[in-house]
Design a protein around this motif. Structure first.
Motif, short mmCIF file in Angstrom:
data_model
loop_
_atom_site.label_atom_id
_atom_site.label_comp_id
_atom_site.label_asym_id
_atom_site.label_seq_id
_atom_site.Cartn_x
_atom_site.Cartn_y
_atom_site.Cartn_z
N MET A 196 6.59 2.52 0.32
CA MET A 196 6.23 3.94 1.00
C MET A 196 4.83 4.21 0.88
SD MET A 196 9.49 6.19 0.54
CE MET A 196 10.98 5.81 0.93
N GLN A 197 4.17 4.29 -0.41
CA GLN A 197 2.94 4.64 -0.46
C GLN A 197 2.07 3.71 0.30
OE1 GLN A 197 1.86 7.44 -1.99
NE2 GLN A 197 4.05 7.82 -1.88
N ASN A 198 2.10 2.59 0.25
CA ASN A 198 1.33 1.47 0.87
C ASN A 198 1.53 1.81 2.41
OD1 ASN A 198 -0.30 -0.83 -0.93
ND2 ASN A 198 1.55 -0.29 -2.04
N HIS A 199 2.45 2.05 2.91
CA HIS A 199 2.73 2.37 4.20
C HIS A 199 1.95 3.63 4.57
CE1 HIS A 199 5.56 3.54 7.57
NE2 HIS A 199 4.43 2.94 8.14
N ALA A 200 1.98 4.39 3.74
CA ALA A 200 1.20 5.82 4.08
C ALA A 200 -0.10 5.42 3.98
CB ALA A 200 1.38 6.82 2.93
N MET A 201 -0.95 4.68 3.40
CA MET A 201 -2.05 3.98 3.34
C MET A 201 -2.40 3.04 4.49
SD MET A 201 -3.12 3.89 -0.70
CE MET A 201 -1.70 2.94 -1.19
N ASN A 202 -1.52 2.64 5.23
CA ASN A 202 -1.76 1.85 6.42
C ASN A 202 -1.93 0.30 6.05
OD1 ASN A 202 -1.25 1.43 9.13
ND2 ASN A 202 -3.48 1.49 9.35
N ASN A 203 -1.61 0.13 4.58
CA ASN A 203 -1.72 -1.23 3.98
C ASN A 203 -0.29 -1.94 4.16
OD1 ASN A 203 -2.11 -3.38 2.76
ND2 ASN A 203 -2.89 -2.39 0.78
N MET A 204 -0.13 -2.44 5.43
CA MET A 204 1.35 -2.92 5.86
C MET A 204 1.65 -4.23 5.09
SD MET A 204 2.52 -0.78 7.62
CE MET A 204 2.08 0.68 8.82
N THR A 205 0.51 -4.98 4.82
CA THR A 205 0.78 -6.22 4.22
C THR A 205 1.35 -5.82 2.60
OG1 THR A 205 -0.80 -7.33 5.15
CG2 THR A 205 -0.08 -8.38 3.23
N ALA A 206 0.62 -5.00 2.01
CA ALA A 206 1.17 -4.68 0.61
C ALA A 206 2.63 -4.15 0.67
CB ALA A 206 0.16 -3.87 -0.15
N ALA A 207 2.71 -3.02 1.66
CA ALA A 207 3.93 -2.39 1.58
C ALA A 207 5.15 -3.63 2.14
CB ALA A 207 3.92 -1.53 2.85
N GLU A 208 5.07 -4.44 2.87
CA GLU A 208 6.00 -5.42 3.16
C GLU A 208 6.35 -6.24 1.85
OE1 GLU A 208 7.06 -9.43 5.96
OE2 GLU A 208 5.24 -8.23 6.14
N GLU A 209 5.11 -6.68 1.12
CA GLU A 209 5.53 -7.41 -0.08
C GLU A 209 6.14 -6.62 -1.24
OE1 GLU A 209 2.71 -9.47 -3.69
OE2 GLU A 209 1.76 -8.68 -2.00
N PHE A 210 6.01 -5.27 -1.40
CA PHE A 210 6.80 -4.47 -2.27
C PHE A 210 8.06 -4.45 -1.94
CE2 PHE A 210 2.58 -2.60 -3.81
CZ PHE A 210 2.73 -3.38 -5.05
N LEU A 211 8.54 -4.05 -0.52
CA LEU A 211 9.82 -3.91 -0.01
C LEU A 211 10.58 -5.31 -0.28
CD1 LEU A 211 9.03 -1.60 3.23
CD2 LEU A 211 10.08 -1.04 0.82
N ARG A 212 9.76 -6.14 0.13
CA ARG A 212 10.71 -7.61 -0.05
C ARG A 212 10.87 -7.82 -1.58
NH1 ARG A 212 11.22 -10.73 4.25
NH2 ARG A 212 9.96 -10.56 5.98
N THR A 213 10.16 -7.29 -2.51
CA THR A 213 10.56 -7.44 -3.82
C THR A 213 11.70 -6.71 -4.17
OG1 THR A 213 8.13 -7.65 -4.33
CG2 THR A 213 9.45 -7.24 -6.24
N ALA A 214 11.50 -5.51 -3.61
CA ALA A 214 12.91 -4.56 -3.79
C ALA A 214 14.19 -5.33 -3.37
CB ALA A 214 12.58 -3.13 -3.17
N TYR A 215 13.91 -5.86 -1.98
CA TYR A 215 15.03 -6.62 -1.17
C TYR A 215 15.62 -7.57 -2.07
CZ TYR A 215 17.78 -8.67 2.24
OH TYR A 215 18.95 -8.99 3.32
#
Length: 646
Positions: free
Chosen positions: A411-430
């Motif tokens: 969520m925080q990386n998404h808020a910073m518009n860093n979509m690549t990092a956001a996706e990476e963290f969310l996939r780790t959570a998945y």
């Protein structure tokens, strides 16, 4: 060597045990010291050390064991000595005493243990009668083997505590698991694994399948009842596991324990129910259960993380204040006290104060997950994304089995518009948890902004499906349904999008934005009149909504253009008087605009527009409308995030 005064020794041992049972430690120490001087017996030395430990004299207990040269002679003495060192925060010395390797040869001894229990039932009875003295097994090899194995398992638990204090969490997890592999009844190790979220839901399920619950046998005369304790322990453990993995197995265990064993009103069972309800976003129901528990025992601190999280979600500010005030007066040494204070300040918008008390709670107990999550939330609430990422990363390192810190990092990386990092963290959570609707919704939002609309719709649909299977509160996931509708709209699947938005309205989501979205779809389909109708409904909810106002102007323009398109090219009998038709059309358009102005006068004045001045900025408004049309949506439903509890 036979005792010279057996009667006196028995009298002193009974006196020592009676004093210990009544927590009269000074008496027990005084008598135990005289008994040891008389007998010089290792068993009396061990029990005197036990009394010192119970009294909090950890240094004296360890010194006594060392003086009597008992530490290396018996697992019970070595366990007690290591426990004394841990209580003194000498973790390196304790680990040196315990050794860094688990006794793996005991992992395969479960079959022998079963044979010994089934063939030596009378031996187990003798063990039960002598359980107060772990150094005396009366010559019973089976009882001695069972006792030593249990102490070896307990030492694995202590080994895990030492690793945890050294921040070696992977080794700590393996030590706790080894304790359960040796003795499945070592609940302390199981509690550390579950409470500190050291295993993912899938890992928990796999590990439960590997444990030898069948090794637990009951001593009795009825052979048919021997296996019942194994099922009982399995069900008790099942209630403590993650509620994301297998809610049906949880409900089966709860039902059996409540019906057959009278545990329906047991605090731990009730808390497990509340935990499940919380994951389902049924906060009122969960709060009702935690209220029941605290009415019976208001200092059951295990209940407070769930209880406080429910109060936060329901915005029960006054109750949070009362609880925080009472706990601060009565239990200032409990981390839950300062968690309650921090949540109260957080919900009232005093972020700096909330951060201070979350930090205090985490320093009192470094493994207190809710405090770490709350601490990170305070940075996120202020838009301090870098500090929030650091705090969430610490939580992710401490609690490797829970997916929530990774979700918040995404969520925080998404808020910073860093979509690549956001996706990476969310996939780790998945990878840690595939059955949390919140996570799936967040992944869908990231895909939506990456223009991966097909993948976004898959995630939104999966989130809604799992929420339905969990019997979750539909109101909690209206945001995911709205997101799905916007993804369908962007893919020009208009009918599917309208179905989702209509379902939102049926479920109670009376939001102007939903009507605006429907208006966009009708404009895309060329149904300007329908768009005008739903956009009027949007303005009825929020009369100054700028998007609804702009879209309505666009819809009115298109509706007027559609009416003009109906004019005959070469004349005809239908409209003999073209001038009269145009006049009627202008009157209709003027009447529609007059109705709009009566509802949106404040918005028009704020925008500096008048009825006749609209033409001057029409091109600019058209471009703005097109941009909004592309980006409109992105609902994030943060209800059910486990904000201060996991």
């Amino acid at each position: 060597m036979a005792s010279s005064q057996p009667n006196m020794e028995k009298f002193l041992r009974d006196w020592r045990q009676d004093a210990l049972n009544k927590a009269q430690y000074d008496s027990a120490i005084f008598i135990g010291d005289k008994l040891l001087a008389m007998t010089k017996d290792d068993k009396d030395a061990f029990w005197l050390a036990q009394v010192h430990f119970a009294a909090g004299n950890f240094t004296r207990a360890h010194a006594l064991l060392a003086k009597q040269d008992l530490i290396g002679s018996n697992p019970a003495c070595r366990y007690l000595a290591a426990h004394c060192l841990i209580r003194q925060n000498h973790f390196t010395d304790a680990l040196s005493l315990l050794g860094e390797h688990s006794p793996t040869h005991l992992f395969t001894a479960n079959a022998k243990r079963k044979t010994a229990r089934s063939n030596g039932r009378h031996g187990l009875s003798r063990l039960g009668s002598k359980a107060s003295d772990p150094l005396d097994h009366g010559g019973d090899a089976s009882a001695e083997e069972v006792s030593n194995r249990r102490y070896e398992a307990a030492m694995c638990h202590l080994r895990g505590l030492c690793y945890s204090k050294q921040n070696a969490f992977d080794r700590a997890k393996e030590a706790y698991k080894d304790a359960l592999r040796i003795d499945v009844q070592c609940f302390e190790a199981f509690s550390q694994l579950v409470k500190n979220s050291l295993m993912s839901p899938d890992e928990e399920d796999e590990f439960m399948q590997s444990l030898e619950f069948s090794s637990i046998k009951a001593a009795g005369d009825d052979p048919d009842m021997e296996d019942e304790p194994a099922d009982y322990v399995r069900m008790i453990y099942q209630t403590q596991l993650s509620k994301y993995r297998n809610p049906r197995a949880f409900n089966t265990a709860i039902e059996s324990l409540s019906t057959h064993y009278g545990l329906a009103q047991n605090a731990d069972i009730l808390l497990a129910r509340a935990d499940l309800l919380y994951t389902q976003c049924r906060f009122k129901n969960a709060l009702a259960i935690t209220d029941t528990i605290l009415e019976d025992d208001k200092y059951n601190f295990a209940v407070y993380p769930v209880h406080l999280a429910c109060l936060y979600e329901l915005r029960k500010t006054n109750l949070l204040f009362l609880i925080a005030h009472e706990l601060a007066d009565t239990h200032p040494d409990e981390p839950c006290t300062w968690l309650a204070v921090g949540i109260y300040y957080f919900v009232t918008g005093k972020i700096a104060d909330a951060r201070r008390f979350f930090s205090k709670a985490s320093m009192m107990d470094a493994n207190f997950g809710p405090a770490w999550i709350g601490f990170a939330h305070t940075f996120a609430a202020e838009g301090e994304h870098d500090q929030a990422v650091t705090a969430y990363s610490t939580a992710a390192r401490l609690f490797t089995g829970t997916h929530l810190p990774q979700v918040f990092l995404g969520m925080q990386n998404h808020a910073m518009n860093n979509m690549t990092a956001a996706e990476e963290f969310l996939r780790t959570a998945y990878q840690l948890c595939k059955t949390d609707p919140l996570l799936l919704n967040e992944m869908g939002i990231v895909f939506y902004h990456q223009e991966r609309l097909k993948e976004a719709t898959q995630m939104f649909r999966q989130a809604l499906l799992i929420a339905d299977e969990m019997d979750s509160d539909p109101l909690a996931w209206l945001g995911a349904r709205i997101n799905l509708g916007h993804a369908y709209r962007r893919m020009r699947m208009h009918d599917e999008a309208l179905d989702e938005f209509d379902q939102v309205l049926r479920d109670g989501g009376k939001d102007a934005a939903v009507f605006c979205a429907k208006g966009l779809i009708f404009l895309d389909k060329g149904l300007a009149d329908e768009a005008v109708r739903v956009l009027h409904e949007a303005l009825a909810i929020h009369s100054q909504d700028p998007i609804a106002t702009e879209l309505l102007n666009k819809a009115l323009d298109e509706s007027a253009g559609a009416d003009l398109a109906l004019l005959p090219v070469n004349g005809g009998d239908d409209f003999a008087d073209i001038d009269r038709f145009e006049q009627e059309l202008e009157e209709r358009k003027f009447a529609a605009k007059s109705r709009l102005e009566s509802k949106t006068r404040a918005a028009a004045a704020a925008a500096g527009r008048s009825g006749k001045g609209k033409a001057a900025d029409s091109r600019r408004r058209q471009g703005r409308w097109r941009r909004r049309r592309q980006s409109y949506g992105n609902e994030r439903r943060r209800i059910g995030t486990g904000a201060f509890f996991f």
